[in-house]
Design a protein around this motif. Structure first.
Motif, mmCIF file in Angstrom:
data_model
loop_
_atom_site.group_PDB
_atom_site.id
_atom_site.type_symbol
_atom_site.label_atom_id
_atom_site.label_comp_id
_atom_site.label_asym_id
_atom_site.label_seq_id
_atom_site.Cartn_x
_atom_site.Cartn_y
_atom_site.Cartn_z
ATOM 1 N N GLN A 183 30.405 3.371 49.308
ATOM 2 C CA GLN A 183 30.455 4.492 50.470
ATOM 3 C C GLN A 183 29.080 4.940 50.128
ATOM 4 O OE1 GLN A 183 33.832 5.933 50.356
ATOM 5 N NE2 GLN A 183 34.755 3.868 49.692
ATOM 6 N N SER A 184 27.865 4.956 49.310
ATOM 7 C CA SER A 184 27.176 6.419 49.522
ATOM 8 C C SER A 184 25.815 6.117 49.102
ATOM 9 C CB SER A 184 27.414 7.080 48.522
ATOM 10 O OG SER A 184 26.214 7.827 48.307
ATOM 11 N N ASN A 185 24.615 6.720 49.259
ATOM 12 C CA ASN A 185 23.716 6.690 48.658
ATOM 13 C C ASN A 185 23.527 6.885 46.994
ATOM 14 O OD1 ASN A 185 21.752 6.426 51.504
ATOM 15 N ND2 ASN A 185 23.066 7.567 51.973
ATOM 16 N N VAL A 186 23.726 7.692 46.787
ATOM 17 C CA VAL A 186 23.947 8.049 45.309
ATOM 18 C C VAL A 186 24.628 7.234 44.962
ATOM 19 C CG1 VAL A 186 23.306 9.390 43.752
ATOM 20 C CG2 VAL A 186 23.386 10.334 46.585
ATOM 21 N N THR A 187 23.967 6.689 43.751
ATOM 22 C CA THR A 187 24.835 6.499 43.129
ATOM 23 C C THR A 187 25.210 6.212 41.227
ATOM 24 O OG1 THR A 187 23.493 4.369 42.548
ATOM 25 C CG2 THR A 187 25.311 3.496 44.663
ATOM 26 N N ILE A 188 26.029 5.829 40.046
ATOM 27 C CA ILE A 188 25.734 6.167 38.745
ATOM 28 C C ILE A 188 25.822 4.824 38.842
ATOM 29 C CG2 ILE A 188 27.465 7.279 37.169
ATOM 30 C CD1 ILE A 188 28.865 8.737 39.042
ATOM 31 N N TYR A 189 24.757 4.606 37.286
ATOM 32 C CA TYR A 189 24.383 3.605 36.686
ATOM 33 C C TYR A 189 24.943 4.184 35.052
ATOM 34 C CZ TYR A 189 21.712 -0.300 34.322
ATOM 35 O OH TYR A 189 21.780 -1.464 34.170
ATOM 36 N N ASP A 190 26.040 3.092 34.655
ATOM 37 C CA ASP A 190 26.044 3.193 32.947
ATOM 38 C C ASP A 190 24.744 2.873 31.974
ATOM 39 O OD1 ASP A 190 27.410 3.616 30.810
ATOM 40 O OD2 ASP A 190 29.216 2.899 31.177
ATOM 41 N N LEU A 191 24.691 3.736 31.221
ATOM 42 C CA LEU A 191 23.393 2.966 30.180
ATOM 43 C C LEU A 191 23.839 2.427 29.240
ATOM 44 C CD1 LEU A 191 21.584 4.604 31.859
ATOM 45 C CD2 LEU A 191 19.713 5.062 30.334
ATOM 46 N N LYS A 192 25.342 2.445 29.367
ATOM 47 C CA LYS A 192 25.805 1.747 28.259
ATOM 48 C C LYS A 192 25.200 1.945 26.662
ATOM 49 C CE LYS A 192 26.782 -2.178 30.607
ATOM 50 N NZ LYS A 192 28.707 -1.366 30.813
ATOM 51 N N ALA A 193 24.768 3.295 26.492
ATOM 52 C CA ALA A 193 24.283 3.885 24.527
ATOM 53 C C ALA A 193 24.780 5.474 25.087
ATOM 54 C CB ALA A 193 22.979 3.874 24.646
ATOM 55 N N GLN A 194 24.867 5.750 23.953
ATOM 56 C CA GLN A 194 25.140 6.984 23.945
ATOM 57 C C GLN A 194 25.591 8.442 25.405
ATOM 58 O OE1 GLN A 194 24.574 8.802 20.520
ATOM 59 N NE2 GLN A 194 24.426 6.566 20.211
ATOM 60 N N ASP A 195 26.840 6.991 25.471
ATOM 61 C CA ASP A 195 27.560 7.908 26.896
ATOM 62 C C ASP A 195 26.695 8.515 28.722
ATOM 63 O OD1 ASP A 195 30.446 7.945 25.861
ATOM 64 O OD2 ASP A 195 29.626 9.670 23.905
ATOM 65 N N ILE A 196 25.157 8.301 27.717
ATOM 66 C CA ILE A 196 24.684 8.662 29.117
ATOM 67 C C ILE A 196 24.529 7.736 30.351
ATOM 68 C CG2 ILE A 196 21.911 8.540 29.724
ATOM 69 C CD1 ILE A 196 21.588 9.624 26.856
ATOM 70 N N HIS A 197 24.549 7.807 31.215
ATOM 71 C CA HIS A 197 24.861 7.869 32.722
ATOM 72 C C HIS A 197 23.699 8.134 33.380
ATOM 73 C CE1 HIS A 197 28.395 6.741 30.914
ATOM 74 N NE2 HIS A 197 29.177 5.902 32.662
ATOM 75 N N GLU A 254 16.926 9.786 21.832
ATOM 76 C CA GLU A 254 16.188 9.139 20.480
ATOM 77 C C GLU A 254 17.677 7.993 20.480
ATOM 78 O OE1 GLU A 254 14.540 10.141 16.172
ATOM 79 O OE2 GLU A 254 15.597 11.129 17.803
ATOM 80 N N ALA A 255 18.489 8.551 20.322
ATOM 81 C CA ALA A 255 19.563 7.819 19.764
ATOM 82 C C ALA A 255 19.578 6.200 20.689
ATOM 83 C CB ALA A 255 21.116 8.483 19.373
ATOM 84 N N ALA A 256 19.996 7.058 21.585
ATOM 85 C CA ALA A 256 20.205 5.775 23.402
ATOM 86 C C ALA A 256 19.221 4.630 23.194
ATOM 87 C CB ALA A 256 20.309 6.195 24.335
ATOM 88 N N LEU A 257 17.503 5.357 23.152
ATOM 89 C CA LEU A 257 16.509 4.538 22.685
ATOM 90 C C LEU A 257 16.793 3.689 21.594
ATOM 91 C CD1 LEU A 257 13.877 6.851 23.775
ATOM 92 C CD2 LEU A 257 14.620 4.736 25.564
ATOM 93 N N LEU A 258 16.688 4.211 20.595
ATOM 94 C CA LEU A 258 17.137 3.028 19.729
ATOM 95 C C LEU A 258 18.227 2.374 18.772
ATOM 96 C CD1 LEU A 258 16.658 6.135 16.746
ATOM 97 C CD2 LEU A 258 14.891 4.172 17.105
#
Length: 688
Positions: A138-152, A183-187
């Motif tokens: 419903q919005s112009n602003v969304t959330i995307y889960d990178l599925k790594a280290q809890d990063i969104h 760094e942990a997410a990139l790895l």
């Protein structure tokens, strides 16, 4: 390895080098006055050489790489559907929801029905994937889960204003993705990335071992990596956050259950403010916040953003007897009104003037008018000042990034709720129910646990050295002012000295600021000072910066209205011996002396300051709400400054801020009265 192991530096790092020389350094070398000014003016010859910076103000290379990855993956998964987007990454889903709500309130009022909560102090009642997907649809602003280290990632339209506001959230709230988490997410994701310290292995820096104590880890320099590579140290049962809480609690003499952790010092203040606002929250009224004394700039700007504190801020910038009288009048006026004061935030001592406000009287007022007294003790630190067992503060917030960590290679914050006050105990319960520590990455907690083993030893040594240095500076004809708790309001400071630690002698801390006499050249002094120079404080190596230029370059008149002079130089004393520091300072003074000091001086009234108001096309203005009769009156809102002067000084009646443009992934986040600038016109700002 203890964080105090390195020996003092003998050479000044060159422009842009990490301080210390580590992949996760929290400061960067700005060795000359021209470097500072050039950076503030947007000189790409300066900004392009910065390899890193303070984490809230400069996106680390690893964070930039993750943002690029998030945008690429989002566009692949939404081929033909998604418009061009940019993004900002957050350390948890709840933090991403809060950032999304902030951006919507600031930029997309039509999307307000899709907010996750009615007020920033409240988290979403539900945060499962289906709920998030429904809101984002419903919005112009969304959330995307990178599925790594809890990063969104928070995804938003690729436009300037959204990018500026996204950076504003990152800076003001401190809910950042640390370089270790990135760094942990990139790895974990298998995304290739470059190590910016790799060139220093084959081509060493000229600095001595104080700033370069890292072992070579693979092809880069890092003392505490994001992953534990030594198998002997791999223990899944080790709870570094609990160790951190226990170490802090042993110093403040409270239960570890009263200690709560955050991803940065600003995030600690943000969490405390949200906690207090939840307690006083009502759908029928907005609770105001008081900022008392001239603070570290982002504290004021966070409280002034209506998206973060809907009741606004009342600013008493001097924190003197006149301000205290006006505060009492304000409290009495609001006593029976809906828009009451829910919290007062102050520093002890303050940054950069090292003022020690009357916390005993503020405590009395807090009891009488039922508001929370939140104190940032980062400058004094909880080994030196006792704000909890004394019953003075309801909440104490500390940037663990600074002296507690010491090495300058990890970022975190703590919130300690008092066991002595009724409100403090109630806030502890709220924090247990509503505060999450997932935003502080385990690798950062581990680094700080390792570095802080000798915190009390370092604190006591720095106390001694700093006091000797301050005493010596007070004797010099070349120095006009020395701002140091011993010389500002010593009685107030001494009344709260920590006497509870048998293995630590409390002192006045390691921070001071100086202003030179008129026969001295500030630029020559700074350039000739053979020490590390850059943003931040509390490092094991002495760190110097022209504070006002870094923090308030685009609002110098505003700072001057509160006695923060443009040529003020801040000194954060490290572990060097006093004799070494005295000799280093003496050499810089000798180089900076333009002519002998005159025996008599003529006092001249400063000429009025004329502001350039011919065009507002390239400028922003911002709200503040000041209460001091001798200062600026304002009230912060989302990105627009409007300042009015009650009585004086005319130089602070208005100021203009350069407008930021472009890319939310610009690594360098500038600051100008709350506005975040692109890398072409940015300033390291509040990373000081």
């Amino acid at each position: 390895m203890n964080s105090s192991t390195p020996t003092p530096t003998k050479a000044v790092p060159v422009l842009g080098e990490p301080l210390p020389l580590d992949e996760h350094a929290c400061s960067v070398a700005l060795p000359s006055w021209a470097d500072v000014v050039g950076y503030e003016e947007g000189d790409v010859n300066v900004s392009s050489k910065l390899l890193c910076g303070y984490p809230r103000f400069v996106y680390h290379n690893y964070c930039v790489k993750l943002m690029e990855y998030a945008i690429e993956q989002y566009q692949i998964e939404n081929t033909g559907k998604a418009k061009p987007v940019d993004c900002i990454i957050l350390p948890s889903q709840q933090a991403a929801l809060r950032a999304r709500d902030f951006i919507i309130r600031a930029c997309f009022p039509a999307d307000v029905p899709s907010l996750s909560s009615p007020d920033n102090c409240m988290d979403a009642a539900m945060n499962d994937d289906n709920f998030v997907a429904m809101m984002c649809s419903q919005s112009n602003v969304t959330i995307y889960d990178l599925k790594a280290q809890d990063i969104h990632a928070v995804m938003f339209p690729r436009e300037t204003f959204s990018a500026i506001e996204a950076k504003s959230y990152w800076q003001h709230t401190g809910e950042v993705v640390s370089s270790r988490r990135a760094e942990a997410a990139l790895l974990q994701l298998g995304v290739p990335f470059e190590r910016f310290t790799a060139p220093f292995i084959d081509h060493p820096s000229t600095v001595d071992t104080k700033l370069r104590d890292c072992p070579v880890t693979g092809k880069h320099l890092c003392l505490h990596p994001a992953s534990i590579e030594d198998e002997r140290e791999q223990d899944s049962t080790t709870n570094y956050k609990q160790q951190l809480r226990e170490r802090i609690s042993s110093i403040v003499k409270q239960s570890p259950s009263t200690v709560h952790l955050a991803p940065s010092g600003m995030a600690a203040i943000y969490a405390a403010l949200r906690c207090v606002r939840r307690r006083f929250y009502s759908n029928n009224s907005s609770q105001s916040v008081v900022v008392y004394g001239f603070p570290y700039l982002d504290t004021l700007k966070m409280c002034g953003r209506r998206e973060l504190s809907s009741g606004g801020v009342e600013f008493f910038g001097h924190g003197n007897s006149s301000d205290l009288t006006q505060l009492k009048e304000l409290l009495a006026m609001k006593k029976n009104k809906k828009n009451k004061i829910c919290a007062l935030i102050t520093e002890f001592p303050s940054n950069p003037l090292l003022n020690c406000h009357d916390l005993h009287e503020l405590r009395r007022l807090a009891d009488e008018y039922k508001f929370a007294l939140i104190v940032d003790d980062t400058i004094g630190n909880f080994a030196n000042v006792d704000l909890l067992s004394s019953g003075v503060a309801d909440v104490v917030c500390t940037s663990l990034t600074k002296l507690f960590n010491g090495r300058g290679d990890a970022i975190a914050g703590s919130i300690i709720c008092s066991e002595k006050t009724e409100l403090g105990r109630a806030l502890t319960e709220d924090m247990h129910q509503n505060h999450s520590e997932v935003e502080l990455h385990d690798a950062d907690a581990r680094a700080i646990v390792c570095n802080s083993q000798d915190f009390l030893v370092r604190s006591e040594q720095i106390n001694r050295t700093a006091e000797e240095l301050a005493d010596w500076l007070m004797t010099l004809d070349d120095v006009r002012n020395v701002y140091y708790p011993k010389f500002t309001q010593a009685n107030q400071y001494n009344s709260l000295r920590n006497k509870n630690l048998q293995n630590h002698k409390s002192g006045y801390g390691g921070l001071m600021s100086i202003v030179l006499e008129e026969h001295m050249c500030d630029r020559s002094f700074y350039d000739g000072l053979n020490l590390a120079k850059g943003p931040s404080l509390g490092t094991n190596f002495t760190l110097v910066c022209p504070y006002t230029l870094l923090a308030h370059y685009h609002e110098l008149e505003f700072a001057r209205a509160y006695d923060v002079r443009a040529n003020l130089i801040r000194v954060a004393v490290g572990l060097e011996d006093f004799e070494e520091l005295r000799n280093t300072f003496a050499q810089a003074f000798d180089r900076a002396r333009l002519y002998p000091k005159l025996k008599t001086t003529v006092q001249c009234q400063s000429p009025p300051v004329v502001m350039d108001v011919n065009s507002s096309r390239n400028y922003h203005t911002v709200p503040l709400m000041c209460r001091s009769s001798s200062t600026v009156s304002s009230s912060f809102s989302s990105g627009i400054v409007s300042v009015r002067c009650l009585k004086r000084p005319p130089s602070a009646s208005s100021y203009l801020l350069r407008k930021g443009t472009g890319n939310p992934r610009s690594r360098l986040i500038g600051l100008a009265g709350g506005m975040l600038l692109s890398s072409a016109a940015s300033c390291i700002g509040g990373a000081v």
